[in-house]
Design a protein around this motif. Structure first.
Motif, PDB file in Angstrom:
ATOM      1  N   SER A   1       0.840  -1.190   0.000  1.00 56.00           N
ATOM      2  CA  SER A   1       0.000   0.000   0.000  1.00 56.00           C
ATOM      3  C   SER A   1       0.879   1.245   0.000  1.00 56.00           C
ATOM      4  CB  SER A   1      -0.883  -0.027   1.246  1.00 56.00           C
ATOM      5  OG  SER A   1      -1.204   1.268   1.685  1.00 56.00           O
ATOM      6  N   PRO A   2       0.387   2.374  -0.541  1.00 52.63           N
ATOM      7  CA  PRO A   2       1.157   3.622  -0.430  1.00 52.63           C
ATOM      8  C   PRO A   2       1.462   4.005   1.016  1.00 52.63           C
ATOM      9  CG  PRO A   2      -0.661   3.876  -1.976  1.00 52.63           C
ATOM     10  CD  PRO A   2      -0.852   2.546  -1.311  1.00 52.63           C
ATOM     11  N   LEU A   3       0.657   3.464   1.953  1.00 59.22           N
ATOM     12  CA  LEU A   3       0.829   3.802   3.367  1.00 59.22           C
ATOM     13  C   LEU A   3       1.705   2.796   4.107  1.00 59.22           C
ATOM     14  CD1 LEU A   3      -2.912   4.686   4.076  1.00 59.22           C
ATOM     15  CD2 LEU A   3      -1.060   6.267   3.516  1.00 59.22           C
ATOM     16  N   HIS A   4       2.251   1.838   3.404  1.00 61.35           N
ATOM     17  CA  HIS A   4       2.969   0.751   4.061  1.00 61.35           C
ATOM     18  C   HIS A   4       4.100   1.246   4.956  1.00 61.35           C
ATOM     19  CE1 HIS A   4       6.332  -2.170   4.183  1.00 61.35           C
ATOM     20  NE2 HIS A   4       5.375  -3.040   4.446  1.00 61.35           N
ATOM     21  N   ASP A   5       4.952   2.087   4.421  1.00 61.24           N
ATOM     22  CA  ASP A   5       6.105   2.540   5.206  1.00 61.24           C
ATOM     23  C   ASP A   5       5.670   3.346   6.423  1.00 61.24           C
ATOM     24  OD1 ASP A   5       7.643   1.264   3.361  1.00 61.24           O
ATOM     25  OD2 ASP A   5       8.385   3.087   2.383  1.00 61.24           O
ATOM     26  N   LEU A   6       4.607   4.157   6.260  1.00 59.13           N
ATOM     27  CA  LEU A   6       4.082   4.908   7.404  1.00 59.13           C
ATOM     28  C   LEU A   6       3.595   3.965   8.491  1.00 59.13           C
ATOM     29  CD1 LEU A   6       1.995   7.774   5.724  1.00 59.13           C
ATOM     30  CD2 LEU A   6       4.313   7.895   6.646  1.00 59.13           C
ATOM     31  N   MET A   7       2.925   2.892   8.091  1.00 62.50           N
ATOM     32  CA  MET A   7       2.406   1.936   9.070  1.00 62.50           C
ATOM     33  C   MET A   7       3.551   1.261   9.830  1.00 62.50           C
ATOM     34  SD  MET A   7      -0.918   2.066   8.928  1.00 62.50           S
ATOM     35  CE  MET A   7      -0.590   3.817   8.769  1.00 62.50           C
ATOM     36  N   VAL A   8       4.577   0.863   9.105  1.00 61.99           N
ATOM     37  CA  VAL A   8       5.708   0.193   9.747  1.00 61.99           C
ATOM     38  C   VAL A   8       6.382   1.132  10.751  1.00 61.99           C
ATOM     39  CG1 VAL A   8       7.981  -0.813   9.343  1.00 61.99           C
ATOM     40  CG2 VAL A   8       6.070  -1.403   7.834  1.00 61.99           C
ATOM     41  N   LYS A   9       6.548   2.388  10.372  1.00 66.64           N
ATOM     42  CA  LYS A   9       7.176   3.354  11.274  1.00 66.64           C
ATOM     43  C   LYS A   9       6.336   3.572  12.531  1.00 66.64           C
ATOM     44  CE  LYS A   9       9.688   5.923   7.716  1.00 66.64           C
ATOM     45  NZ  LYS A   9       9.769   7.198   6.937  1.00 66.64           N
ATOM     46  N   ARG A  10       5.061   3.344  12.430  1.00 69.95           N
ATOM     47  CA  ARG A  10       4.176   3.523  13.586  1.00 69.95           C
ATOM     48  C   ARG A  10       3.971   2.229  14.366  1.00 69.95           C
ATOM     49  NH1 ARG A  10       4.274   7.092  10.223  1.00 69.95           N
ATOM     50  NH2 ARG A  10       3.483   9.225  10.418  1.00 69.95           N
ATOM     51  N   GLY A  11       4.750   1.221  14.031  1.00 70.34           N
ATOM     52  CA  GLY A  11       4.757  -0.004  14.827  1.00 70.34           C
ATOM     53  C   GLY A  11       3.947  -1.146  14.270  1.00 70.34           C
ATOM     54  N   ALA A  12       3.482  -1.038  13.022  1.00 66.97           N
ATOM     55  CA  ALA A  12       2.663  -2.112  12.469  1.00 66.97           C
ATOM     56  C   ALA A  12       3.470  -3.397  12.332  1.00 66.97           C
ATOM     57  CB  ALA A  12       2.111  -1.701  11.113  1.00 66.97           C
ATOM     58  N   VAL A  13       2.884  -4.492  12.793  1.00 64.83           N
ATOM     59  CA  VAL A  13       3.406  -5.833  12.562  1.00 64.83           C
ATOM     60  C   VAL A  13       2.567  -6.416  11.431  1.00 64.83           C
ATOM     61  CG1 VAL A  13       3.891  -8.096  13.547  1.00 64.83           C
ATOM     62  CG2 VAL A  13       4.077  -6.036  14.964  1.00 64.83           C
ATOM     63  N   MET A  14       3.220  -6.681  10.315  1.00 61.44           N
ATOM     64  CA  MET A  14       2.496  -6.961   9.091  1.00 61.44           C
ATOM     65  C   MET A  14       2.140  -8.437   8.930  1.00 61.44           C
ATOM     66  SD  MET A  14       1.902  -4.239   7.327  1.00 61.44           S
ATOM     67  CE  MET A  14       2.399  -2.509   7.222  1.00 61.44           C
ATOM     68  N   GLY A  15       1.007  -8.638   8.283  1.00 61.17           N
ATOM     69  CA  GLY A  15       0.619  -9.942   7.790  1.00 61.17           C
ATOM     70  C   GLY A  15       0.491  -9.875   6.287  1.00 61.17           C
ATOM     71  N   ALA A  16       0.268 -11.012   5.659  1.00 62.53           N
ATOM     72  CA  ALA A  16       0.148 -11.068   4.207  1.00 62.53           C
ATOM     73  C   ALA A  16      -1.211 -11.633   3.836  1.00 62.53           C
ATOM     74  CB  ALA A  16       1.249 -11.931   3.605  1.00 62.53           C
ATOM     75  N   VAL A  17      -1.878 -10.974   2.880  1.00 62.14           N
ATOM     76  CA  VAL A  17      -3.138 -11.472   2.352  1.00 62.14           C
ATOM     77  C   VAL A  17      -3.188 -11.153   0.866  1.00 62.14           C
ATOM     78  CG1 VAL A  17      -4.326  -9.352   3.098  1.00 62.14           C
ATOM     79  CG2 VAL A  17      -5.660 -11.383   2.533  1.00 62.14           C
ATOM     80  N   TYR A  18      -3.291 -12.188   0.059  1.00 60.76           N
ATOM     81  CA  TYR A  18      -3.344 -12.063  -1.401  1.00 60.76           C
ATOM     82  C   TYR A  18      -2.199 -11.208  -1.929  1.00 60.76           C
ATOM     83  CZ  TYR A  18      -5.463 -12.173  -6.022  1.00 60.76           C
ATOM     84  OH  TYR A  18      -5.691 -12.394  -7.370  1.00 60.76           O
ATOM     85  N   GLY A  19      -1.020 -11.440  -1.388  1.00 55.24           N
ATOM     86  CA  GLY A  19       0.169 -10.718  -1.818  1.00 55.24           C
ATOM     87  C   GLY A  19       0.372  -9.374  -1.156  1.00 55.24           C
ATOM     88  N   TRP A  20      -0.689  -8.802  -0.570  1.00 56.41           N
ATOM     89  CA  TRP A  20      -0.607  -7.502   0.097  1.00 56.41           C
ATOM     90  C   TRP A  20       0.033  -7.652   1.476  1.00 56.41           C
ATOM     91  CZ3 TRP A  20      -1.645  -3.020  -2.237  1.00 56.41           C
ATOM     92  CH2 TRP A  20      -2.559  -2.970  -3.293  1.00 56.41           C
TER      93      TRP A  20
END
Length: 792
Positions: free
Chosen positions: A424-443
């Protein structure tokens, strides 16, 4: 020139099974073409293991159907057995998490009717006396498992199919496939064939045949070897004593299986560093061929197996089988319609082709002849991977899946290979805010938010390290304001003068009027829920549809099919728009220009200077908006809104918090609670079914979905738990979580006995917990917070 109703490409267990089942279903003009001879590829060298062990009920049913076919049906139809040995099978472990996994699978199997036995070490010794018990804490026993002769089973299916009129052309390689008007043209080494339907059942050659069809088939051949011992004295002695055949035994921690082969044993290791083979095309001359042995690469696994079963060491190696088997990115087969193509089907990619082949052919034959799968297809649907599943991805995931063939399957499992493909265009912002990512349909999407940099989620069947952070996310959304990146939705624009008629034809609900938001459920011919769309009517001639990320290709195919005959244009805009969620009682303060919008309305409007689609809708049950904005504006918009939201106590939330909150509202989730197996009426969605459909269709409403409050314990429910009443399995849980706003442990479940209302229990990892049906959603059943902005 030959003509046929259907051409199946590939004569392994999968393709021949489809031929057999199509003939049984009444199709007579069935042609199978095979590059070499039947079973060439991976079928002929398979070890023939058959099991009922599975984490998913659909996969389990494929495997159970195969067992019934090989053990009972084909011998009856041909007068000869298929070499099926009902030896039983067991898995052993020294890992407490593995015991949780075993209990979970055993609990699911109580509902599906394939009971499995959780084992103590003493019971392991009784069933497999050749094994040492050192370090073992338990296991699981599958009494109806066994092994089959793959060649006998495949030829038996072919024999019955031929009797019914099926044709087989051997030594007939396919060289080209082309869609021409209303049929497929297939060029082969012997004939040109015209057919209505084409099926890619090519197994090891599945990627190449897919390439001819214009498809990206995400499967990779991986070399797997097993060794066959000479006579093992301990086995020979058992035979002389008239003792039963030893059960198949697997040690998932050491990554091997052993089964009896006459008076010897077969040992099959799965190394962590798999060797992919012929990724970009199998050599033309390859047929019933094998690779040279490579026992050095699996020596450590062989030694571990001999340590557990000392008799293995006494047999000596008689032969080594080393050949390719195919792996998909999740190790499940690819079954179903080919995305974007008419009358094209996929039946390939199974690393367990014999084990699953008998059932897989039944499954696809039903889909082709009835217009829908016989049971939920999501775990095997051939469209669950998109064009993003490129070469690097499929290779990385095949290696990972092979190495984790015996990995523990946790309920919130996130595997590391093949990540970061769709951001997502917001991916890096989310990570900087502490997001722990999962994967769904490649996203990549935020699952939860941590205050610890680089945090990863614990893998556990019990409450993990994200439980408390999720509680904080829920608190922010409930009391203040929380923002989220929701960009992973599948998104479609439908435009044209026939939009209203199209929407009426698409789903069970009435066409949504302009300016409004509603739900509609597309149905199978039998009335099951195929897809769920949030429909936003932006104008008389413009509808904006969003659906689950994993449904992107499924829904694109559906929308394209329904659009035939209507003057509308379908455009997939999933990559074009980002979605920002702004939720909570203070969300209107962050978005004052939208505060006038009633619940379930939409506007195209400027917010903070940016054009967007504002949807007053919230899956959390709180006041909130989804802001669908061009990806080029997403970061700037998010940052502006974030600055405003900070003054109102900003938090962030991810998928785990959303799941907890939606269950407190009793909201159903597509893919878990809503599947093709159940109608929207059975799912409790009657208000979303227009009256003419309720009255005009012969609904088979034998099931009912209920929201259960479960007695609290150390384990929260997740899915596939059996519901009991008076000692009988009466239902199955489809999703569950702890509700942080209500303090209740909640699960949605289908009851196949609608009269079972009292005295229910739910079995979670072997623990029986009382469960009470809730008559209404435990959180804000009147929707006052959604309608009034969260005021109490």
């Amino acid at each position: 020139m030959i003509k046929a109703q259907v051409v199946i490409i590939g004569g392994g267990a999968m393709g021949v099974s489809l031929m057999y089942h199509l003939i049984n279903a009444g199709w007579s003009d069935v042609l199978l073409v095979e590059k070499n001879d039947l079973t060439h590829g991976s079928t002929w060298h398979a070890a023939g293991l058959c099991t009922h062990f599975a984490h998913n009920p659909t996969i389990q049913e494929l495997r159970a159907t195969s067992v019934r076919l090989y053990r009972d049906i084909l011998p009856r139809e041909t007068g000869r057995d298929c070499g099926f040995h009902r030896s039983g099978a067991m898995r052993i472990t020294r890992n407490p998490d593995r015991m949780d996994e075993f209990r979970h699978v055993a609990g699911l199997s109580e509902f599906t009717g394939y009971p499995l036995e959780v084992l103590t070490p003493d019971r392991i010794a009784e069933l497999f006396p050749l094994a040492k018990l050192d370090g073992l804490i338990g296991g699981i026993y599958e009494p109806d498992d066994g092994h089959v002769d793959p060649t006998l089973a495949t030829h038996a299916m072919a024999e019955v199919a031929r009797r019914g009129g099926a044709r087989i052309i051997r030594n007939c390689a396919v060289t080209a496939i082309e869609r021409q008007q209303d049929h497929w043209r297939i060029e082969t080494a012997k004939e040109i064939v015209e057919t209505t339907h084409v099926v890619n059942a090519a197994g090891t050659w599945g990627w190449e045949i897919g390439h001819m069809m214009g498809l990206n088939i995400p499967s990779v051949p991986v070399l797997h070897q097993y060794l066959v011992t000479d006579t093992v004295a301990a086995v020979s002695s058992r035979i002389k004593e008239g003792l039963p055949e030893l059960p198949i035994i697997r040690d998932p921690e050491e990554s091997w299986y052993v089964r009896q082969e006459r008076d010897g044993l077969i040992l099959g290791p799965y190394e962590k560093d798999a060797k992919v083979w012929s990724v970009d095309g199998v050599p033309p001359e390859f047929g019933a061929d094998l690779m040279p042995p490579d026992l050095d690469s699996v020596e450590h696994i062989i030694m571990a197996a001999m340590e557990r079963i000392p008799a293995l060491e006494t047999g000596g190696v008689k032969s080594v089988i080393n050949g390719p088997i195919t792996f998909t990115p999740d190790a499940n087969p690819l079954i179903g319609p080919a995305h974007g193509l008419e009358n094209a089907w996929i039946l390939t990619g199974s690393s367990m082709g014999v084990m699953e082949g008998g059932g897989a052919g039944w499954f696809l034959a039903h889909w082709m002849t009835h217009g829908a799968p016989p049971i939920d297809a999501l775990a095997v649907d051939s469209r669950r991977f998109g064009s993003w599943a490129d070469r690097d991805y499929r290779v990385a995931k095949a290696v990972e899946c092979f190495g984790l063939q015996f990995g523990v399957h946790y309920p919130h499992e996130e595997r590391p290979a093949g990540r970061g493909l769709r951001l997502s265009p917001l991916h890096d912002l989310m990570v900087k805010r502490g997001a722990v990512m999962g994967a769904v349909y490649g996203w990549e999407r935020p699952n939860w938010f941590s205050n610890t940099p680089g945090a990863i989620a614990d893998e556990s069947f019990r409450r993990a390290n994200w439980f408390e952070p999720v509680a904080q996310e829920v608190e922010a959304a409930h009391n203040r304001v929380a923002m989220a990146d929701l960009s992973v939705f599948s998104k479609f624009d439908v435009t044209g003068p026939d939009v209203a008629a199209f929407l009426q034809a698409l789903g069970a609900n009435r066409a949504i009027p302009p300016g409004r938001i509603g739900l509609t459920h597309a149905l199978t011919p039998a009335g099951g829920v195929l897809s769920e769309f949030t429909v936003t009517r932006l104008a008389e001639d413009h509808a904006y549809l969003t659906s689950a990320a994993a449904a992107e290709q499924i829904d694109h195919d559906l929308l394209t099919q329904v659009a035939k005959g209507f003057d509308v244009t379908i455009r997939n805009v999933s990559e074009d728009l980002a979605v920002i969620g702004v939720m909570g009682p203070k969300s209107a303060d962050v978005l004052p220009e939208l505060s006038h919008m009633p619940w379930l309305t939409a506007q195209e409007i400027h917010v903070a200077g940016f054009p967007l689609r504002a949807l007053r809708v919230a899956y959390l049950g709180e006041c909130g908006w989804e802001l669908h904005v061009g990806k080029e504006h997403a970061v700037q918009l998010f940052l502006k809104l974030e600055e405003i939201a900070k003054t109102h106590g900003l938090g962030f939330y991810g998928a785990y918090a959303a799941n907890s909150m939606r269950l407190e509202k009793g909201y159903r989730g597509w893919g878990s609670d809503l599947t093709t197996e159940r109608s929207p009426l059975e799912a409790g969605l009657t208000p979303f079914v227009r009256k003419d459909l309720r009255e005009g269709l012969a609904w088979d409403n034998e099931w009912v979905m209920v929201l259960l409050e479960v007695e609290a314990g150390e384990i929260d429910p997740f899915y596939a738990h059996t519901v009991w009443k008076d000692g009988l399995p009466v239902g199955i849980a489809t999703s569950g979580a702890y509700g942080h706003r209500t303090g209740k442990v909640l699960t949605l479940a289908y009851l196949r006995d609608p009269t079972a209302r009292e005295g229910l229990t739910i079995s979670i990892l072997g623990q029986d917990r009382p469960a009470t049906i809730l008559p209404e959603a435990p959180f804000d059943p009147e929707n006052s917070r959604l309608k009034t902005g969260g005021s109490k």
